[in-house]
Design a protein around this motif. Sequence first.
Motif, PDB file in Angstrom:
ATOM      1  N   VAL A   1       0.854  -1.191   0.000  1.00  0.00           N
ATOM      2  CA  VAL A   1       0.000   0.000   0.000  1.00  0.00           C
ATOM      3  C   VAL A   1       0.888   1.239   0.000  1.00  0.00           C
TER       4      VAL A   1
ATOM      5  N   ARG B   1      -1.770  -1.160  -3.948  1.00  0.00           N
ATOM      6  CA  ARG B   1      -2.809  -0.117  -3.942  1.00  0.00           C
ATOM      7  C   ARG B   1      -2.165   1.248  -3.697  1.00  0.00           C
ATOM      8  N   VAL B   2      -2.612   2.255  -4.448  1.00  0.00           N
ATOM      9  CA  VAL B   2      -2.096   3.611  -4.297  1.00  0.00           C
ATOM     10  C   VAL B   2      -3.265   4.583  -4.215  1.00  0.00           C
ATOM     11  N   ASN B   3      -3.276   5.383  -3.171  1.00  0.00           N
ATOM     12  CA  ASN B   3      -4.306   6.405  -3.004  1.00  0.00           C
ATOM     13  C   ASN B   3      -3.678   7.708  -2.520  1.00  0.00           C
TER      14      ASN B   3
ATOM     15  N   ARG C   1      -9.334  -2.902   0.904  1.00  0.00           N
ATOM     16  CA  ARG C   1      -8.649  -3.733  -0.080  1.00  0.00           C
ATOM     17  C   ARG C   1      -9.078  -3.463  -1.521  1.00  0.00           C
TER      18      ARG C   1
ATOM     19  N   CYS D   1      -9.862  -0.310  -2.564  1.00  0.00           N
ATOM     20  CA  CYS D   1      -9.730   1.139  -2.738  1.00  0.00           C
ATOM     21  C   CYS D   1      -8.375   1.445  -3.362  1.00  0.00           C
ATOM     22  N   SER D   2      -8.367   1.996  -4.562  1.00  0.00           N
ATOM     23  CA  SER D   2      -7.115   2.378  -5.209  1.00  0.00           C
ATOM     24  C   SER D   2      -7.385   3.417  -6.292  1.00  0.00           C
ATOM     25  N   GLY D   3      -6.381   4.266  -6.522  1.00  0.00           N
ATOM     26  CA  GLY D   3      -6.466   5.256  -7.591  1.00  0.00           C
ATOM     27  C   GLY D   3      -7.395   6.409  -7.303  1.00  0.00           C
TER      28      GLY D   3
ATOM     29  N   SER E   1      -0.514   9.778  -8.010  1.00  0.00           N
ATOM     30  CA  SER E   1      -1.181   8.667  -7.332  1.00  0.00           C
ATOM     31  C   SER E   1      -2.050   7.863  -8.284  1.00  0.00           C
TER      32      SER E   1
ATOM     33  N   GLY F   1      -1.370  -1.735 -10.128  1.00  0.00           N
ATOM     34  CA  GLY F   1      -2.493  -2.583  -9.731  1.00  0.00           C
ATOM     35  C   GLY F   1      -2.266  -4.052 -10.034  1.00  0.00           C
TER      36      GLY F   1
ATOM     37  N   ALA G   1      -1.331   4.044  -9.357  1.00  0.00           N
ATOM     38  CA  ALA G   1      -2.361   3.041  -9.076  1.00  0.00           C
ATOM     39  C   ALA G   1      -2.637   2.189 -10.308  1.00  0.00           C
TER      40      ALA G   1
END
Length: 263
Positions: free
Chosen positions: A149, A192-194, A247, A249-251, A179, A187, A183
């Motif tokens: 993460v 994951r990248v936020n 889990r 949640c990304s981008g 970000s 991926g 992401a």
Amino acid sequence: MAEQAVQPLVYATYPDLRDKRVVITGGGTGIGSELVTAFAGQGARVWFLDIADEASHKLADALSGSAHAPQYRRCDLTDLNALAAAFAAIDQEAGGIDVLLNNAANDDRHEIDDVTPAYYENRMAVNLRHQFFCAQAAVRMMRKQGGGVILNFGSISWHLASSQLSLYMTAKAAIEGLSRGMARDLGADNIRVNAVIPGAVRTPRQQALWHTPEEEARILSGQCLRERVEMQDVAALTLFLASDNARRCSGREYFVDAGWYGA
């Protein structure tokens, strides 16, 4: 200005964060120090990077009784060689990184006419460049272990068009693009990248330099919720996004700003 009484926040517990290897940049003071405290409280193994020696040593000492005592490593993130060496040392010690919190930044005010090319480059190095290279270093480890993460910290400032912060806002706007791009690229590696977007957070630095009673009144009048955002509020969101509860949640950008639309 007088401090308002604030009810301490009791963090949710995320069992999957226990023993996770977490690296936090700018962890010695402000929001970063609360991130260190919050993740240490989850039983995570925390390494934090900073150049504020006194505050960082004091924080490490205060949390030495945690399940895993947080480890302070002095690192000037504008020095890319020092940055690479710090991540290599953490990799050797920890055997990888599970969570990277790209928190370090500096929001010094400036006038457009006073900006020189050297100052411009310095502000990008302080607020943007290291986020990419910290992520790059972490990704090499995360790929080997099958995931991780990365949370990049932006700012509400550019969404509001704040004054005397044009370079800071340039960097913080770029972090959201960085970000999203990361992401997408990462991926497939289960990384994951936020972006975490804090509002006007009550930190000791902000209170000492800029958050006068008049400024606080202006901030509150522009927020949907008429309560100041605390460092714990940012840490609470970060704990969730770092955990397996997020889990899928990304981008995306996640705001913790009390609904601040400006005033």
